[in-house]
Design a protein around this motif. Structure first.
Motif, PDB file in Angstrom:
ATOM      1  N   LEU A 209      -9.261  -9.891   2.258  1.00  0.00           N
ATOM      2  CA  LEU A 209      -8.043  -9.376   1.399  1.00  0.00           C
ATOM      3  C   LEU A 209      -7.755 -10.275   0.172  1.00  0.00           C
ATOM      4  N   LYS A 210      -8.569 -10.384  -0.818  1.00  0.00           N
ATOM      5  CA  LYS A 210      -8.582 -11.509  -1.862  1.00  0.00           C
ATOM      6  C   LYS A 210      -7.553 -11.214  -2.955  1.00  0.00           C
ATOM      7  N   VAL A 216      -1.889  -5.358  -0.983  1.00  0.00           N
ATOM      8  CA  VAL A 216      -0.868  -4.374  -1.208  1.00  0.00           C
ATOM      9  C   VAL A 216      -1.162  -3.081  -0.315  1.00  0.00           C
ATOM     10  N   THR A 217      -2.319  -2.666  -0.468  1.00  0.00           N
ATOM     11  CA  THR A 217      -3.125  -1.625   0.259  1.00  0.00           C
ATOM     12  C   THR A 217      -2.979  -1.868   1.786  1.00  0.00           C
ATOM     13  N   ALA A 245      -4.743   3.831   0.303  1.00  0.00           N
ATOM     14  CA  ALA A 245      -5.561   3.454  -0.862  1.00  0.00           C
ATOM     15  C   ALA A 245      -5.376   4.173  -2.086  1.00  0.00           C
ATOM     16  N   PRO A 246      -5.371   5.522  -2.095  1.00  0.00           N
ATOM     17  CA  PRO A 246      -5.194   6.404  -3.375  1.00  0.00           C
ATOM     18  C   PRO A 246      -3.788   6.321  -3.655  1.00  0.00           C
ATOM     19  N   VAL A 247      -2.806   6.021  -3.099  1.00  0.00           N
ATOM     20  CA  VAL A 247      -1.421   6.017  -3.298  1.00  0.00           C
ATOM     21  C   VAL A 247      -1.351   4.787  -4.452  1.00  0.00           C
ATOM     22  N   LEU A 251      -0.526   4.441  -8.286  1.00  0.00           N
ATOM     23  CA  LEU A 251       0.505   3.458  -8.850  1.00  0.00           C
ATOM     24  C   LEU A 251       0.301   2.685  -9.900  1.00  0.00           C
ATOM     25  N   MET A 252      -0.944   1.829  -9.492  1.00  0.00           N
ATOM     26  CA  MET A 252      -1.482   0.865 -10.505  1.00  0.00           C
ATOM     27  C   MET A 252      -2.007   1.294 -11.848  1.00  0.00           C
TER      28      MET A 252
END
Length: 262
Positions: A209-210, A216-217, A245-247, A251-252
């Motif tokens: 998780l870099k 956040v995911t 993941a899709p959420v 949002l991003m």
């Protein structure tokens, strides 16, 4: 399994140049160095994961035997199912007095994630058809975690093979030892051994998780799983947590469009 990678100009069966790193690492300054990763380094990393996780099969053996399963049943689960989270979910549900069919269904739903791993790994490894049914048995969290970051198909195959073989052998041996030694340990709940496998997986996941998006995911996925755990059967909360993941991507994407308009 350890087939040489073809020249950068040739294409693999999936239409992707075989010299291109399989995990989308093009454009990075260190790609050239990554392609030269020696086989010994891949084997070392794979052995580290295989040994560390394989030893936790002892925890499953103890937990399963403590839940009322026989040594033979416990060993059969490790030999045939070979996915720790599903195995722990099954014996946990049985220990709590759950219906065997309900327990099996929960374990099945939890194991579905390996299907999605297989879809990705089949492209990366591009194994001969005769080998694929045997390789499918080793498509689990740990082999996926080792295989995906590898820079070339050759390295991916070595990482997958060494991790899978080491883990399968050790997991089954330590399962047998744990099942035979369950009576010596007494109350297995007091030891908290069922938390060993999830803890090892989290230790494998954390270094991957870099970016902020990945963190956040992962955090949202954890929150979803915890929120759904009390109301859904075992296995479903983990599957539905993938909706994180899709959420996050949605949002991003909206945030990026808003900034561009400004």
């Amino acid at each position: 399994m350890a087939e040489q990678t073809a020249s950068p100009q040739s294409a693999d069966p999936g239409g992707v140049p075989s010299g291109v790193p399989p995990c989308g690492q093009t454009g990075r300054a260190d790609v050239g160095a990554a392609r030269e990763k020696p086989d010994t380094a891949v084997v070392r990393d794979a052995l580290g994961v295989g040994i560390a996780v394989g030893l936790s099969g002892f925890a499953f053996g103890v937990t399963s035997a403590g839940s009322g399963l026989t040594v033979l049943q416990t060993c059969a689960l490790s030999l045939l199912v070979f996915t720790g989270a599903s195995q722990f979910a099954l014996v946990g549900a049985l220990a709590a007095g759950g219906n065997p069919y309900t327990a099996a269904a929960g374990a099945f739903f939890l194991g579905i994630r390996n299907v999605f791993y297989g879809l990705r790994l089949s492209q990366l490894l591009s194994l001969p058809r005769a080998v694929r049914p045997f390789a499918a048995q080793w498509v689990i969290d740990e082999t996926t975690a080792v295989t995906l970051p590898q820079p070339t198909r050759r390295a991916a195959r070595i990482g997958f093979t060494v991790t899978g073989l080491t883990l399968y052998v050790l997991w089954n041996l330590t399962t047998l030892v744990g099942a035979l030694g369950a009576e010596v340990l007494g109350d297995t709940d007091a030891w908290g051994l069922d938390a060993a496998s999830p803890a090892v997986f989290l230790a494998l996941l954390a270094p991957m998780l870099k970016s902020t998006t990945e963190r956040v995911t992962a955090a949202l996925a954890v929150l979803l799983a915890l929120a759904l755990l009390p109301v859904l059967p075992a296995g479903l909360p983990v599957l539905l947590s993938a909706l994180a993941a899709p959420v996050v991507l949605f949002l991003m994407g909206r945030s990026k469009k808003t900034e561009e308009r400004r």
